[in-house]
Motif scaffolding. Structure first.
Motif, mmCIF file in Angstrom:
data_model
loop_
_atom_site.group_PDB
_atom_site.id
_atom_site.type_symbol
_atom_site.label_atom_id
_atom_site.label_comp_id
_atom_site.label_asym_id
_atom_site.label_seq_id
_atom_site.Cartn_x
_atom_site.Cartn_y
_atom_site.Cartn_z
ATOM 1 N N SER A 234 0.990 -1.366 0.066
ATOM 2 C CA SER A 234 0.060 0.050 -0.106
ATOM 3 C C SER A 234 0.846 1.291 0.047
ATOM 4 O O SER A 234 0.502 2.091 -0.795
ATOM 5 C CB SER A 234 -0.901 0.111 1.169
ATOM 6 N N SER A 253 -1.351 -8.893 -3.515
ATOM 7 C CA SER A 253 -2.348 -9.560 -2.810
ATOM 8 C C SER A 253 -3.752 -8.921 -2.941
ATOM 9 O O SER A 253 -3.715 -7.730 -2.886
ATOM 10 C CB SER A 253 -1.816 -9.531 -1.338
ATOM 11 N N PRO A 254 -4.934 -9.738 -2.821
ATOM 12 C CA PRO A 254 -5.955 -9.335 -2.738
ATOM 13 C C PRO A 254 -6.291 -8.142 -1.546
ATOM 14 O O PRO A 254 -7.111 -7.322 -1.733
ATOM 15 C CB PRO A 254 -7.065 -10.454 -2.415
ATOM 16 N N ASP A 255 -5.475 -8.383 -0.356
ATOM 17 C CA ASP A 255 -5.766 -7.078 0.701
ATOM 18 C C ASP A 255 -5.406 -5.954 0.212
ATOM 19 O O ASP A 255 -5.721 -4.968 0.793
ATOM 20 C CB ASP A 255 -4.769 -8.046 1.647
ATOM 21 N N CYS A 257 -6.454 -4.342 -2.469
ATOM 22 C CA CYS A 257 -7.642 -3.836 -2.913
ATOM 23 C C CYS A 257 -8.537 -3.191 -1.759
ATOM 24 O O CYS A 257 -9.190 -2.133 -1.815
ATOM 25 C CB CYS A 257 -8.285 -4.517 -3.729
ATOM 26 N N LYS A 258 -8.317 -3.937 -0.711
ATOM 27 C CA LYS A 258 -9.330 -3.499 0.419
ATOM 28 C C LYS A 258 -8.566 -2.545 1.091
ATOM 29 O O LYS A 258 -9.227 -1.406 1.472
ATOM 30 C CB LYS A 258 -9.116 -4.789 1.435
ATOM 31 N N GLU A 259 -7.163 -2.344 1.337
ATOM 32 C CA GLU A 259 -6.296 -1.445 2.018
ATOM 33 C C GLU A 259 -6.376 -0.058 1.022
ATOM 34 O O GLU A 259 -6.589 1.107 1.752
ATOM 35 C CB GLU A 259 -4.884 -1.898 2.057
ATOM 36 N N ARG A 260 -6.380 -0.273 -0.322
ATOM 37 C CA ARG A 260 -6.463 0.693 -1.151
ATOM 38 C C ARG A 260 -7.359 0.759 -2.284
ATOM 39 O O ARG A 260 -7.385 0.506 -3.563
ATOM 40 C CB ARG A 260 -5.026 0.926 -1.845
ATOM 41 N N PRO A 261 -8.777 0.918 -1.997
ATOM 42 C CA PRO A 261 -9.798 0.869 -2.819
ATOM 43 C C PRO A 261 -9.677 1.902 -3.900
ATOM 44 O O PRO A 261 -10.271 1.736 -5.142
ATOM 45 C CB PRO A 261 -11.083 1.412 -2.050
ATOM 46 N N SER A 340 -9.353 -8.560 -12.556
ATOM 47 C CA SER A 340 -8.896 -8.125 -11.184
ATOM 48 C C SER A 340 -8.818 -9.338 -10.368
ATOM 49 O O SER A 340 -9.924 -9.429 -9.832
ATOM 50 C CB SER A 340 -9.245 -6.875 -10.508
#
Length: 358
Positions: A234, A253-255, A257-261, A340
């Motif tokens: 991120s 990592s898919p995470d 995308c959650k951290e940085r929409p 994605s």
């Protein structure tokens, strides 16, 4: 006349998940057990799937090398390369005339250089078509940016990275890129990549770096490294950045995308191959393949004799692969629509005409 081919694969980061794709019962074994078993027991390479076209013009086999991605990079190189050599022997025994090096088997065989002595079978590392498809994907992305983009290429000194960088300078429209940051560990090879770019675009603003922190200034990031880690985090990304992850195992990592929409992460290196049937689930939607596999399929269809992409592919080899993709377009072999982490992304639906880049 087409030739029978083999393509090498291996379990990636989630070994249990990938082995389940080979056979459901293999999915019962936990990752930690696989790591120990595959490290200690010399399990030989084996055929895990078959590839073909309806007209049977294309015939190929997936050969699985039983090392995880982590083991491929951490075990003694001689041990890993010995298993790759055994896979080449198996391909030859099964009547294959061409071998494609998938995932980490390519860099761990020196981009195919360590197998060049094999005159009984052709070798290709798949990086020529990967570079070409990455260029087309990058063009699609740049067409969506509102102003000249600052571009970063992570892994710019590698086999795909060098070819892609030169293709980018050779083919890209003037004014679409404001600057290029080349990131890799090897300073000498980074300088070689810079020279390849400046040969075609002497006015390009090029920066060399060994640090992921220098990605922070980039609007578009192309990942082309050989690693099992999620290298891009991120804190490396500016607001609204677009990332094309062209790595297997992937470096995002898919995470993230959650951290940085605000950030868009796209799956790179994907080719639509609707006319090719694969008996094994390779973790992609039906009718899709990685570009390195598609390169092997195209060369097999063309009846290519001997080695093709060894070490660092040349721009002319990438252009030749585009020519073959057009020639065999009835089987697909076009840049896949963006995804994605496997999910469709409709933002980039305007298609790039491959003919314009030939």
């Amino acid at each position: 006349m087409s030739k029978k081919f083999a393509f090498f694969i291996h379990p990636r980061s989630e070994v249990q998940k990938d082995m389940r794709r080979v056979h459901p019962l293999l999915g019962i074994v936990p990752d930690i057990v696989y790591q120990q078993v595959l490290k200690r027991i010399p399990v030989p390479p084996f055929v895990s799937g078959k590839l073909s076209t309806q007209d049977q013009r294309l015939q190929g086999e997936l050969i699985l090398i039983p090392f995880s991605a982590k083991q491929m990079l951490e075990l003694p190189p001689k041990k890993v390369f010995s298993r790759i050599e055994k896979a080449v022997d198996l391909a030859k025994q099964r009547g294959c005339e061409l071998v494609g090096l998938g995932a980490l088997t390519a860099p761990l065989a020196g981009g195919g250089r360590l197998l060049q002595k094999r005159t009984d079978i052709g070798i290709t590392n798949g990086n020529a078509f990967t570079a070409a498809m990455t260029l087309l994907a990058t063009e699609k992305i740049l067409n969506q940016t509102q102003k000249p983009a600052h571009l970063a290429i992570v892994g710019a000194s590698g086999s795909t990275g060098q070819c892609f960088s030169e293709l980018l300078a050779h083919q890209i429209k003037n004014g679409s890129i404001a600057s290029v940051t080349l990131i890799a560990r090897n300073e000498i090879r980074l300088a070689e990549t810079e020279n390849r770019i400046l040969k075609h675009k002497p006015n390009f603003h090029v920066k060399l770096s060994r640090s992921m922190n220098d990605v922070k200034q980039s609007d578009v990031i192309i990942l082309l490294t050989s690693s099992t880690e999620n290298l891009l985090r991120s804190e490396h990304l500016k607001e609204g950045a677009i990332v094309l992850d062209d790595t297997q195992p992937r470096n995002t990592s898919p995470d993230l995308c959650k951290e940085r929409p605000d950030v868009m992460i796209l799956d790179g290196g994907l080719v639509e191959t609707s006319g090719v049937f694969c008996s094994m689930d390779i973790g992609l939607p039906k009718g899709h393949a990685y570009a390195c596999l598609a390169e092997t399929e195209l060369l097999a269809l063309e009846g290519h004799q001997g080695h093709f992409s060894i070490g660092n592919p040349e721009v002319e080899q990438a252009k030749y692969m585009i020519f073959l993709a057009q020639k065999y377009a009835s089987y697909g072999f076009r840049l896949a629509k963006f995804r994605s982490f496997g999910k469709r992304v409709d933002r980039f639906d305007s298609m790039v005409d491959m003919e314009a880049n030939a």
